[in-house]
Design a protein around this motif. Structure first.
Motif, PDB file in Angstrom:
ATOM      1  N   ILE A   1      -1.668 -15.663  -1.904  1.00  0.00           N
ATOM      2  CA  ILE A   1      -1.213 -14.523  -2.692  1.00  0.00           C
ATOM      3  C   ILE A   1      -2.289 -13.451  -2.638  1.00  0.00           C
ATOM      4  N   VAL A   2      -1.964 -12.319  -2.055  1.00  0.00           N
ATOM      5  CA  VAL A   2      -2.903 -11.201  -1.933  1.00  0.00           C
ATOM      6  C   VAL A   2      -2.756 -10.326  -3.174  1.00  0.00           C
ATOM      7  N   SER A   3      -3.854 -10.106  -3.873  1.00  0.00           N
ATOM      8  CA  SER A   3      -3.829  -9.343  -5.132  1.00  0.00           C
ATOM      9  C   SER A   3      -4.655  -8.073  -5.014  1.00  0.00           C
ATOM     10  N   ALA A   4      -4.388  -7.138  -5.909  1.00  0.00           N
ATOM     11  CA  ALA A   4      -5.154  -5.894  -5.951  1.00  0.00           C
ATOM     12  C   ALA A   4      -6.584  -6.189  -6.369  1.00  0.00           C
ATOM     13  N   GLU A   5      -7.542  -5.533  -5.725  1.00  0.00           N
ATOM     14  CA  GLU A   5      -8.961  -5.694  -6.066  1.00  0.00           C
ATOM     15  C   GLU A   5      -9.536  -4.437  -6.700  1.00  0.00           C
ATOM     16  N   GLN A   6      -8.661  -3.487  -7.030  1.00  0.00           N
ATOM     17  CA  GLN A   6      -9.104  -2.247  -7.645  1.00  0.00           C
ATOM     18  C   GLN A   6      -7.976  -1.702  -8.522  1.00  0.00           C
ATOM     19  N   ASN A   7      -8.348  -0.909  -9.516  1.00  0.00           N
ATOM     20  CA  ASN A   7      -7.357  -0.267 -10.381  1.00  0.00           C
ATOM     21  C   ASN A   7      -6.980   1.092  -9.808  1.00  0.00           C
ATOM     22  N   GLY A   8      -5.683   1.415  -9.869  1.00  0.00           N
ATOM     23  CA  GLY A   8      -5.256   2.726  -9.395  1.00  0.00           C
ATOM     24  C   GLY A   8      -3.843   2.709  -8.860  1.00  0.00           C
ATOM     25  N   VAL A   9      -3.370   3.906  -8.535  1.00  0.00           N
ATOM     26  CA  VAL A   9      -2.017   4.057  -7.997  1.00  0.00           C
ATOM     27  C   VAL A   9      -1.997   3.615  -6.535  1.00  0.00           C
ATOM     28  N   LEU A  10      -0.939   2.923  -6.145  1.00  0.00           N
ATOM     29  CA  LEU A  10      -0.777   2.476  -4.766  1.00  0.00           C
ATOM     30  C   LEU A  10      -0.301   3.671  -3.934  1.00  0.00           C
ATOM     31  N   LEU A  11      -1.254   4.298  -3.206  1.00  0.00           N
ATOM     32  CA  LEU A  11      -0.943   5.513  -2.466  1.00  0.00           C
ATOM     33  C   LEU A  11      -0.137   5.233  -1.207  1.00  0.00           C
ATOM     34  N   SER A  12      -0.468   4.171  -0.499  1.00  0.00           N
ATOM     35  CA  SER A  12       0.268   3.793   0.707  1.00  0.00           C
ATOM     36  C   SER A  12       0.431   2.279   0.723  1.00  0.00           C
ATOM     37  N   TYR A  13       1.560   1.823   1.305  1.00  0.00           N
ATOM     38  CA  TYR A  13       1.850   0.389   1.289  1.00  0.00           C
ATOM     39  C   TYR A  13       2.973   0.109   2.280  1.00  0.00           C
ATOM     40  N   LYS A  14       2.713  -0.756   3.238  1.00  0.00           N
ATOM     41  CA  LYS A  14       3.707  -1.045   4.273  1.00  0.00           C
ATOM     42  C   LYS A  14       3.892  -2.553   4.450  1.00  0.00           C
ATOM     43  N   VAL A  15       4.479  -3.159   3.443  1.00  0.00           N
ATOM     44  CA  VAL A  15       4.735  -4.605   3.462  1.00  0.00           C
ATOM     45  C   VAL A  15       6.199  -4.849   3.159  1.00  0.00           C
ATOM     46  N   GLN A  16       6.826  -5.672   3.990  1.00  0.00           N
ATOM     47  CA  GLN A  16       8.213  -6.067   3.765  1.00  0.00           C
ATOM     48  C   GLN A  16       8.330  -7.577   3.937  1.00  0.00           C
ATOM     49  N   GLU A  17       9.222  -8.176   3.185  1.00  0.00           N
ATOM     50  CA  GLU A  17       9.427  -9.621   3.285  1.00  0.00           C
ATOM     51  C   GLU A  17       9.935  -9.982   4.677  1.00  0.00           C
ATOM     52  N   GLY A  18       9.362 -11.036   5.243  1.00  0.00           N
ATOM     53  CA  GLY A  18       9.703 -11.459   6.591  1.00  0.00           C
ATOM     54  C   GLY A  18       8.865 -10.793   7.665  1.00  0.00           C
ATOM     55  N   GLN A  19       8.023  -9.839   7.263  1.00  0.00           N
ATOM     56  CA  GLN A  19       7.186  -9.108   8.221  1.00  0.00           C
ATOM     57  C   GLN A  19       6.035  -9.972   8.713  1.00  0.00           C
ATOM     58  N   GLN A  20       5.734  -9.861  10.004  1.00  0.00           N
ATOM     59  CA  GLN A  20       4.596 -10.572  10.575  1.00  0.00           C
ATOM     60  C   GLN A  20       3.358  -9.682  10.475  1.00  0.00           C
ATOM     61  N   LEU A  21       2.298 -10.210   9.874  1.00  0.00           N
ATOM     62  CA  LEU A  21       1.054  -9.452   9.722  1.00  0.00           C
ATOM     63  C   LEU A  21      -0.081 -10.189  10.398  1.00  0.00           C
ATOM     64  N   LYS A  22      -1.051  -9.421  10.864  1.00  0.00           N
ATOM     65  CA  LYS A  22      -2.236  -9.988  11.505  1.00  0.00           C
ATOM     66  C   LYS A  22      -3.425  -9.928  10.551  1.00  0.00           C
ATOM     67  N   ALA A  23      -4.348 -10.864  10.721  1.00  0.00           N
ATOM     68  CA  ALA A  23      -5.557 -10.872   9.906  1.00  0.00           C
ATOM     69  C   ALA A  23      -6.365  -9.610  10.191  1.00  0.00           C
ATOM     70  N   GLY A  24      -6.847  -8.960   9.119  1.00  0.00           N
ATOM     71  CA  GLY A  24      -7.637  -7.742   9.267  1.00  0.00           C
ATOM     72  C   GLY A  24      -6.809  -6.479   9.343  1.00  0.00           C
ATOM     73  N   GLU A  25      -5.500  -6.601   9.276  1.00  0.00           N
ATOM     74  CA  GLU A  25      -4.634  -5.420   9.379  1.00  0.00           C
ATOM     75  C   GLU A  25      -4.666  -4.626   8.076  1.00  0.00           C
ATOM     76  N   ASP A  26      -4.812  -3.300   8.210  1.00  0.00           N
ATOM     77  CA  ASP A  26      -4.819  -2.400   7.053  1.00  0.00           C
ATOM     78  C   ASP A  26      -3.372  -2.137   6.650  1.00  0.00           C
ATOM     79  N   ILE A  27      -2.999  -2.567   5.436  1.00  0.00           N
ATOM     80  CA  ILE A  27      -1.590  -2.447   5.055  1.00  0.00           C
ATOM     81  C   ILE A  27      -1.380  -1.607   3.788  1.00  0.00           C
ATOM     82  N   GLY A  28      -2.449  -1.023   3.236  1.00  0.00           N
ATOM     83  CA  GLY A  28      -2.238  -0.207   2.045  1.00  0.00           C
ATOM     84  C   GLY A  28      -3.534   0.375   1.503  1.00  0.00           C
ATOM     85  N   GLN A  29      -3.375   1.340   0.569  1.00  0.00           N
ATOM     86  CA  GLN A  29      -4.535   1.996  -0.029  1.00  0.00           C
ATOM     87  C   GLN A  29      -4.263   2.284  -1.495  1.00  0.00           C
TER      88      GLN A  29
END
Length: 312
Positions: free
Chosen positions: A35-63
Motif C-alpha cells: 500500500i503506497v501512502s502519501a509522505e507529505q501533506n498537500g493537494v495532489l497536483l498530478s496523479y496518473k494511477v488506474q486500477e489494473g495499470q502496470q507500473l515499474k519500480a522508480g516510476e514517477d506517478i504523481g506530485q
C-alpha cells in the motif's frame, strides 16, 4: 430382493465415501501487496494511477503540492548566504594599529643604532653620559609602547576571529535544516516502489492528502504464491525447493496445470481452515506451505488452486 437392494445401496454409499481425492493440498493464490501512502501533506497536483495499470519500480506517478516547504528552504538558504555578510573583516582601526607598530619598531631600530654611536662618542669624550642615558630611556619607552601595541593588535585579531567563528557556527545547523526541507520536498513526489499491477486506487487528482493516507495498492503478479495446507503425515513427502504440480479449474472437469516450487513450509501447526481440503480431511491440525508459480496472466489473487506432490 429387499436384501439385494440394501446391499446395492450400501455399495454405492461406500464407494462415494471412499472416493479418493486426486490432489495433495489446496489453497488460494496470494501476492505481497504494497500500500503506497502519501509522505507529505498537500493537494495532489498530478496523479496518473488506474486500477489494473502496470507500473515499474522508480516510476514517477504523481506530485503533492509542497510550495510552502520550498519557500521555507529558500528562506533558509538566503539566511546561510547572509552569514558571510555578517562576518567582520580587519577594520581600519586594526590596520592603523599595525602600521603604528611598524613605525614603533622602526624607531626602536633607529634608537638602538643611535645608542651604539653615542656609546662610542662617550668613550671618546665627545658626548656626555646624560645623552646616553636619554637614549636608553627612549629605547625602554619604545619597547613598552611596542608591547602595548602588539597586545592591542592581538586583542583586535582575537575578537574579530571569535566574532566570525560565532557567526559561522550557525552555518552547519542551517545547512542541516535546508537538507531536511529538501527531504520533505522530495517526499512530495510520489515514486512507485515496485514492479507490479495496481490492485486498488484510493486517490484522485485535486484531493487533499495527509501523511500516511493510502494512495493505491500494488502487487507484483508476475509470480504468485499458492498458500496451501497439508497434514502432519505429509510433511515427510515435501521439502523446500521441491518441484510440484499446481492446477486450477479450466472449465467443467478440466484443469490448467503449472509447474511450481515449494518456497516455504510452516514450522508450526494450526487448525484447518473450513474452506481447505487436504489429503486427510479428518485432520484438525495442518501445516501451511507456499508454492511459487509463474503467472501467465490467468492466475489471480484469491483464486483457488490445488497442489500435487507426485503425479497421480
Amino acid at each position: 430382493m429387499k436384501k439385494l437392494t440394501l446391499f446395492i445401496s450400501a455399495a454405492f454409499i461406500l464407494n462415494a465415501c471412499t472416493e479418493k481425492i486426486d490432489f495433495d493440498a489446496s489453497g488460494n493464490f496470494e501476492a505481497d501487496e504494497v500500500i503506497v501512502s502519501a509522505e507529505q501533506n498537500g493537494v495532489l497536483l498530478s496523479y496518473k494511477v488506474q486500477e489494473g495499470q502496470q507500473l515499474k519500480a522508480g516510476e514517477d506517478i504523481g506530485q503533492i503540492d509542497v510550495k510552502v516547504v520550498e519557500l521555507q528552504k529558500e528562506q533558509t538558504e538566503a539566511s546561510i548566504a547572509a552569514l558571510s555578510e555578517k562576518t567582520v573583516k580587519p577594520n581600519d582601526q586594526t590596520e592603523l594599529v599595525r602600521r603604528q607598530l611598524e613605525v614603533q619598531k622602526s624607531q626602536l631600530a633607529q634608537q638602538q643604532r643611535e645608542k651604539i654611536r653615542t656609546e662610542n662618542l662617550v668613550k671618546a669624550d665627545a658626548a656626555t653620559r646624560k645623552q646616553l642615558d636619554d637614549i636608553n630611556a627612549s629605547i625602554d619607552q619604545l619597547r613598552k609602547q611596542i608591547a602595548v601595541t602588539e597586545q592591542q593588535l592581538n586583542v583586535n585579531t582575537y575578537n574579530t576571529n571569535t566574532q566570525n567563528r560565532s557567526i559561522l557556527s550557525e552555518k552547519a545547523p542551517m545547512e542541516k535544516a535546508a537538507a531536511q526541507l529538501q527531504e520533505q520536498i522530495n517526499k512530495g513526489q510520489i515514486i512507485n516502489p515496485i514492479n507490479g499491477t495496481v490492485l486498488t486506487n484510493y486517490a484522485l487528482k485535486g484531493e487533499m492528502q495527509v501523511i500516511g493516507k493510502p494512495l493505491y495498492k500494488i502487487a507484483n503478479t508476475e509470480t504468485l504464491d499458492l498458500k496451501a495446507y497439508i497434514t502432519g503425515t505429509q510433511l515427510s513427502e515435501i521439502k523446500i525447493g521441491q518441484e510440484v504440480k499446481v492446477r486450477i479449474d479450466n472449465g467443467k472437469d478440466h484443469y490448467k496445470e503449472y509447474p511450481g516450487k515449494i518456497i516455504w513450509i510452516s514450522d508450526k501447526s494450526e487448525f484447518s481452515p473450513k474452506t481447505i481440503q487436504t489429503k486427510d480431511e479428518r485432520a484438525n491440525l495442518v501445516y501451511a506451505i507456499k508454492v511459487k508459480v509463474k503467472n501467465d496472466g490467468y492466475l489471480k489473487i484469491g483464486m483457488y488452486g490445488e497442489v500435487i506432490f507426485n503425479d497421480k
